[in-house]
Design a protein around this motif. Sequence first.
Motif, mmCIF file in Angstrom:
data_model
loop_
_atom_site.group_PDB
_atom_site.id
_atom_site.type_symbol
_atom_site.label_atom_id
_atom_site.label_comp_id
_atom_site.label_asym_id
_atom_site.label_seq_id
_atom_site.Cartn_x
_atom_site.Cartn_y
_atom_site.Cartn_z
ATOM 1 N N ARG A 430 104.119 -62.183 -20.224
ATOM 2 C CA ARG A 430 103.829 -60.965 -19.203
ATOM 3 C C ARG A 430 103.307 -59.781 -19.967
ATOM 4 N N TYR A 431 102.396 -59.401 -19.645
ATOM 5 C CA TYR A 431 101.989 -58.103 -20.378
ATOM 6 C C TYR A 431 102.954 -56.929 -19.892
ATOM 7 N N ARG A 432 103.250 -56.743 -18.852
ATOM 8 C CA ARG A 432 104.036 -55.733 -18.568
ATOM 9 C C ARG A 432 105.581 -56.014 -19.284
ATOM 10 N N ASP A 433 105.973 -57.093 -19.275
ATOM 11 C CA ASP A 433 107.423 -57.089 -20.044
ATOM 12 C C ASP A 433 107.289 -56.777 -21.726
ATOM 13 N N HIS A 434 106.182 -57.021 -21.987
ATOM 14 C CA HIS A 434 105.881 -56.624 -23.416
ATOM 15 C C HIS A 434 105.856 -55.156 -23.369
ATOM 16 N N ILE A 435 105.122 -54.518 -22.630
ATOM 17 C CA ILE A 435 104.968 -53.300 -22.488
ATOM 18 C C ILE A 435 106.502 -52.321 -22.331
ATOM 19 N N GLN A 436 107.170 -52.931 -21.575
ATOM 20 C CA GLN A 436 108.555 -52.535 -21.199
ATOM 21 C C GLN A 436 109.520 -52.535 -22.317
ATOM 22 N N LEU A 437 109.432 -53.501 -23.370
ATOM 23 C CA LEU A 437 110.089 -53.651 -24.569
ATOM 24 C C LEU A 437 110.095 -52.427 -25.410
ATOM 25 N N PHE A 438 108.633 -51.984 -25.563
ATOM 26 C CA PHE A 438 108.281 -50.685 -26.538
ATOM 27 C C PHE A 438 108.917 -49.626 -25.610
ATOM 28 N N TYR A 439 108.623 -49.503 -24.330
ATOM 29 C CA TYR A 439 108.970 -48.113 -23.543
ATOM 30 C C TYR A 439 110.428 -48.076 -23.506
ATOM 31 N N THR A 440 111.176 -49.224 -23.296
ATOM 32 C CA THR A 440 112.845 -49.105 -23.235
ATOM 33 C C THR A 440 113.462 -48.795 -24.535
ATOM 34 N N ALA A 441 112.753 -48.999 -25.705
ATOM 35 C CA ALA A 441 113.354 -48.665 -26.698
ATOM 36 C C ALA A 441 112.984 -47.023 -27.078
ATOM 37 N N LEU A 442 111.901 -46.463 -26.782
ATOM 38 C CA LEU A 442 111.584 -45.354 -26.706
ATOM 39 C C LEU A 442 112.562 -44.590 -25.760
ATOM 40 N N HIS A 443 112.540 -44.912 -24.516
ATOM 41 C CA HIS A 443 113.186 -44.214 -23.364
ATOM 42 C C HIS A 443 114.742 -44.135 -23.673
ATOM 43 N N ASP A 444 115.279 -45.259 -24.240
ATOM 44 C CA ASP A 444 116.637 -45.204 -24.638
ATOM 45 C C ASP A 444 116.993 -44.206 -25.997
ATOM 46 N N ARG A 445 116.059 -43.859 -26.827
ATOM 47 C CA ARG A 445 116.344 -43.104 -27.885
ATOM 48 C C ARG A 445 115.763 -41.598 -27.426
ATOM 49 N N ASN A 446 115.245 -41.336 -26.006
ATOM 50 C CA ASN A 446 114.937 -40.195 -25.323
ATOM 51 C C ASN A 446 113.881 -39.582 -26.236
ATOM 52 N N ILE A 447 112.608 -40.508 -26.420
ATOM 53 C CA ILE A 447 111.591 -39.983 -26.783
ATOM 54 C C ILE A 447 110.487 -40.125 -25.845
ATOM 55 N N PRO A 448 109.931 -38.817 -25.356
ATOM 56 C CA PRO A 448 108.940 -38.821 -24.292
ATOM 57 C C PRO A 448 107.731 -39.790 -24.616
ATOM 58 N N VAL A 449 107.242 -40.105 -23.559
ATOM 59 C CA VAL A 449 105.977 -41.154 -23.882
ATOM 60 C C VAL A 449 104.955 -41.095 -22.777
ATOM 61 N N ASP A 450 103.660 -40.763 -23.124
ATOM 62 C CA ASP A 450 102.486 -40.785 -22.406
ATOM 63 C C ASP A 450 101.969 -42.518 -22.158
ATOM 64 N N PHE A 451 101.125 -42.699 -21.261
ATOM 65 C CA PHE A 451 100.478 -43.783 -21.238
ATOM 66 C C PHE A 451 98.951 -43.414 -21.287
ATOM 67 N N ALA A 452 98.079 -44.230 -21.945
ATOM 68 C CA ALA A 452 96.809 -43.739 -21.972
ATOM 69 C C ALA A 452 95.913 -44.820 -22.130
ATOM 70 N N ARG A 453 94.494 -44.852 -21.763
ATOM 71 C CA ARG A 453 93.670 -46.022 -22.006
ATOM 72 C C ARG A 453 93.307 -46.070 -23.239
ATOM 73 N N PRO A 454 92.837 -47.178 -23.851
ATOM 74 C CA PRO A 454 92.358 -47.235 -25.467
ATOM 75 C C PRO A 454 90.976 -46.192 -25.541
ATOM 76 N N CYS A 455 90.372 -45.824 -24.518
ATOM 77 C CA CYS A 455 89.340 -44.989 -24.612
ATOM 78 C C CYS A 455 89.512 -43.512 -24.633
ATOM 79 N N GLU A 456 90.645 -43.036 -24.416
ATOM 80 C CA GLU A 456 90.967 -41.674 -24.407
ATOM 81 C C GLU A 456 91.263 -40.998 -25.986
ATOM 82 N N ASP A 457 91.170 -39.844 -25.975
ATOM 83 C CA ASP A 457 91.110 -39.038 -27.133
ATOM 84 C C ASP A 457 92.921 -39.206 -27.441
ATOM 85 N N LEU A 458 93.321 -39.809 -28.601
ATOM 86 C CA LEU A 458 94.639 -40.157 -28.930
ATOM 87 C C LEU A 458 95.163 -39.004 -30.184
ATOM 88 N N SER A 459 94.116 -38.344 -30.437
ATOM 89 C CA SER A 459 94.340 -37.502 -31.662
ATOM 90 C C SER A 459 95.713 -36.887 -31.614
#
Length: 705
Positions: A430-459
């Motif tokens: 499940r794609y969403r579950d896979h994303i959530q594993l990364f997100y939860t690890a960041l969330h639980d360490r209080n690191i703010p996260v954005d989401f983006a499309r692969p075509c956005e400016d990521l610099s």
Amino acid sequence: MYFGVDYYPEHWVYPYAGTPDAPESRWEDDIQLMLEAGVNVVRMGEFAWGLYEPEEGRLDFDWMRRAMNLFGNAGIKVVLGTPTAAPPIWLAKKHPEILPLDEHGRISHEGTRRAYCMNSGVYWDYSQKIVRALAGALGQHPALIAWQIDNGIGGHSTEVSFNDETRHDWHAWLKAKYETIRRLNDMLGLSFWAQRVTHFEDVPMPKHAPYPHNPALLIDWMRFSSDTLVAYMRMQADLLRELTPGIPVTNNLRALSRRYDHFDLAEVLDFVSLDSNATINTKSAELACEIDMIRSLKKRDVRTPDGDCGFWVIEQKAGAVNWQKVNSLVRPGVVRLFTHQLVSRGACGVLYFLWRQPRIGPEKFYGGVLGHDGSPNTRAYQEIKQIGHELRSLGPVLKGTCVAADVCILFSHENAWSLRYTNQPNDAFRYRDHIQLFYTALHDRNIPVDFARPCEDLSKYKIVFAPSLSLLAAGEADLLKIYVQNGGTLVSTFNTGLVDEHHMAPDTGYPHNLTDVFGLEVREFDPLPEGEENHLSFRAGFPATHLHPGRLWCDIIEPKGCQIIATYSKDFYAGKPAMTMNHFGDGHAVYIGTMSTQPFYNDLITWLRNLCNLHPLLKVPDTIEVSMREKDGHKIYFLLNHLNSPVRLHFYKPMHDFLSGNTFTGAYDLPPHGVLVLDEQHEQSHAPVLNESAATKIRTAARAA
Ligand code: GLA
């Protein structure tokens, strides 16, 4: 800050409320109670078409004008829905061709809501007429501050239809994309099973068939259906901007879960709004993930009613829902906690669904701020009143503040469609579950996260996580390459670059177009049944706190210059790389060839934090959620205790809490479901955000208004 409720004046007239002599008298009682709760905005009218226009051409907006007048006089602003989510019965009777057909050719009938095909020219015409009439009648009303177009577009499979007009538009869309029939046949791979066509008109819609449709055709169909939905919304947005240029438009979305491209829709809107699941799902990291997804949909050109940079929550649950198997009561303090979670992550308007439990219709047991009896003696009303006063006072403190993140997670709808609607190597993935594993690890360490499309400016991001971008367009892969080349850290995984935008597998190795970035090539992959596991052995340097499993999928990786971080410990590929890192240009590319469990991702973040010099917002116990809003270097921290028990915090420097007015140093026990809104104590003393006299003043002012 805007704080309010979703209100249905049509539910509260005689015979459901009021009296025969004063059928609308309940509206004034409601307004009084709203004022006492700190409400300054209501959303209304998103299902009112059949009442505005009971017969074709017989228009009556007076009742809504009377409601808006009352709200306006009380100082409460109004968001009006365009009513197209619920076409009137007479329209379906006169034009049954607007009713959508499903993949089996079955009609979705009138009598509820959303029964319309978005390719129907007739429905477009009628939509334009009612929107034009509504804007003409109420668009200049002084209480109006925003339009909500339609309502929660999509859902219940209404994103796609298979009508004749849909077929016609589908063929036009394909013609515009491919131009020649030969190109269409080649790019869709229609030689497979010899399904080549000689005319655009012969390309099938992917209706029910004995076997799955061609994946390239299916992905195009999803793109086309998404474009159709976005075009329908754009039609309304453009019309409203022409008729009422000063009034921003929004729609209430669900976090990336519906079958259209939410980023595309966000481009059409002036600001994005969320229908929040808080109180049904109380997993803080999952809710936070949804909020961050919504906030990330529109990163620029945001135009909210008060000029703030965030998003709105147009439907925050005030209590239990009515559509689960068991609709449990929401516990005290939970609505307040999750409202602060929304605000902490960038919401600048919060409205509760719904003001009062309706006495009629299918949603009568949906938890409202008030119950059926309309009395304010409900837990929900008292809690919302408290939140209302808190937010009213926090408003000036939060004005102009934004949420900023150094880290981002990539999400692509096309990839999500490919993973969901086409045959996959492992159906349990499940794609969403896979994303959530990364997100939860960041969330639980209080690191703010954005989401983006692969075509956005990521610099601007220090780390970009790109979990399982199985469908990755060649141009998107190029952008990721440039990001790493210029010094970024990219973390990708198995199931990446297996097909390009034409759903064509590469003949140059996986992940296509990125083997040089990762310094490896994936030779084969071994999808594992649920319950089966491999294990990872780590080389020095990775802070593995557990024996981490590899599950669902194991890439068999041939290293081509990368550094090996972990290997598999069993099966015929024991000793082969499972996780690698490569230096490419000025950056790093980390590749994780398998899916593990949460502790692995937690350790991964600890490892990456050192590698990329990332810091948590504050050091607090793991169970405390921390978010930050910032303006010109002034940082406001929200601390939320999601536990049902107190959590001990230690303040090493004085921190001022805007909610209580206290300054904390040393140890402090944050109560169960407790919330702090803090900044660092400066020279000048802060007044408490809300003390009794402030609350009294607000109430008095609201009454006077
Ligand atoms: C969505 C809709 C509301 C209501 C709720 C019920 O949020 O927008 O009108 O029907 O679902 O869950």
